[in-house]
Design a protein around this motif. Structure first.
Motif, PDB file in Angstrom:
ATOM      1  N   THR A 230       3.989 -46.368  -2.069  1.00 40.05           N
ATOM      2  CA  THR A 230       2.582 -46.750  -1.913  1.00 40.05           C
ATOM      3  C   THR A 230       2.143 -46.652  -0.465  1.00 40.05           C
ATOM      4  O   THR A 230       1.092 -46.064  -0.155  1.00 40.05           O
ATOM      5  N   ILE A 231       2.941 -47.208   0.444  1.00 41.99           N
ATOM      6  CA  ILE A 231       2.530 -47.200   1.848  1.00 41.99           C
ATOM      7  C   ILE A 231       2.535 -45.788   2.399  1.00 41.99           C
ATOM      8  O   ILE A 231       1.657 -45.403   3.175  1.00 41.99           O
ATOM      9  N   ARG A 232       3.486 -44.967   1.961  1.00 39.17           N
ATOM     10  CA  ARG A 232       3.509 -43.576   2.438  1.00 39.17           C
ATOM     11  C   ARG A 232       2.284 -42.823   1.957  1.00 39.17           C
ATOM     12  O   ARG A 232       1.687 -42.039   2.704  1.00 39.17           O
ATOM     13  N   ALA A 233       1.903 -43.033   0.707  1.00 44.87           N
ATOM     14  CA  ALA A 233       0.748 -42.338   0.157  1.00 44.87           C
ATOM     15  C   ALA A 233      -0.533 -42.757   0.873  1.00 44.87           C
ATOM     16  O   ALA A 233      -1.393 -41.915   1.179  1.00 44.87           O
ATOM     17  N   ARG A 234      -0.677 -44.029   1.156  1.00 47.59           N
ATOM     18  CA  ARG A 234      -1.899 -44.521   1.807  1.00 47.59           C
ATOM     19  C   ARG A 234      -1.981 -44.063   3.260  1.00 47.59           C
ATOM     20  O   ARG A 234      -3.067 -43.741   3.758  1.00 47.59           O
ATOM     21  N   LEU A 235      -0.859 -44.047   3.933  1.00 45.97           N
ATOM     22  CA  LEU A 235      -0.855 -43.536   5.305  1.00 45.97           C
ATOM     23  C   LEU A 235      -1.155 -42.040   5.326  1.00 45.97           C
ATOM     24  O   LEU A 235      -1.910 -41.562   6.177  1.00 45.97           O
TER      25      LEU A 235
END
Length: 231
Positions: free
Chosen positions: A6-11
């Motif tokens: 999730t954090i990788r996708a949002r970044l």
């Protein structure tokens, strides 16, 4: 989708390819940047982490390390550090979290990662598990790894009047004559912070340690008035 995914996708969604090379050059980083500035990065983390709850310290550490170890871009590692600072993680800031922080310090091996951990995470462990943490910081202070040395020097940066001066000076001692810039800078930074509490003590310490580098001395005395510095 896992928290790391999730954090990788949002970044990645906030990436700015035009900004990324400059950020990488400024940080002298082998790992590339996405081009997400600090403010938006922190907001992304705040939103992504807002509802997360940890079953225990092991769960928290696993989530942090999944992001850290799998990172392909520097902002992802910044996100891992943000995750270590959540309010919900405060009960887990104990000695058993130190191996995680040690891995991040040693593998991160640069000031942006190391200082965020050393200056803003290690003190909580020192307060919870004082005797054992003191022994560990004294060991780190003499370690062959420069970043562990720097971390030991900076571990009380936010302690203010609660600073254990014996520990601070003992952590400085193995590096006091070092020619390494990052250790000289850390010594001066730690002393400068304590000078906000007791400038006379810092002046005394500096005067009694002529082996301090010029950089450490200047940093230590930077915010002390000329009259006070003159004694």
């Amino acid at each position: 989708m896992s928290l790391a995914e999730t954090i990788r996708a949002r970044l990645a969604a906030a990436a700015d390819a035009a900004r990324a090379p400059g950020m990488q050059a400024y940080m002298k980083s082998a790992m590339p940047f996405l081009g997400v500035p600090a403010g938006p990065m922190r907001q992304i983390c705040k939103t992504a982490f807002s509802d997360i709850r940890f079953d225990n310290g092991a769960h928290w550490q696993a989530e942090v390390l999944a992001i850290w170890r799998g990172a392909r871009f520097r902002e992802e590692r910044y996100a891992a550090i943000e995750l270590t600072g959540l309010r919900s993680a405060r009960p887990f800031q104990r000695l058993d979290a130190l191996p995680m922080y040690e891995e991040m310090i040693v593998t991160g091996a640069w000031w942006d990662y190391v200082d965020a951990i050393a200056a803003h995470r290690l003190l909580a462990i020192l307060r919870h598990d004082g005797p054992a943490m003191k022994r560990t910081m004294l060991n780190w202070a003499g370690d062959t790894d420069m970043w562990k040395r720097r971390s030991a020097i900076l571990c009380q940066l936010d302690a203010k009047a609660g600073t254990d001066l014996d520990l601070l000076y003992a952590c400085i001692a193995p590096s006091i004559a070092s020619k390494e810039f990052f250790l000289r800078k850390a010594i001066g930074w730690a002393l400068r912070h304590y000078a906000r509490v007791d400038p006379a003590e810092v002046v005394r310490y500096v005067e009694q340690h002529p082996e301090l580098s010029g950089l450490s001395r200047r940093e230590a005395l930077k915010q002390i008035g000329a009259a006070a510095a003159a004694g």
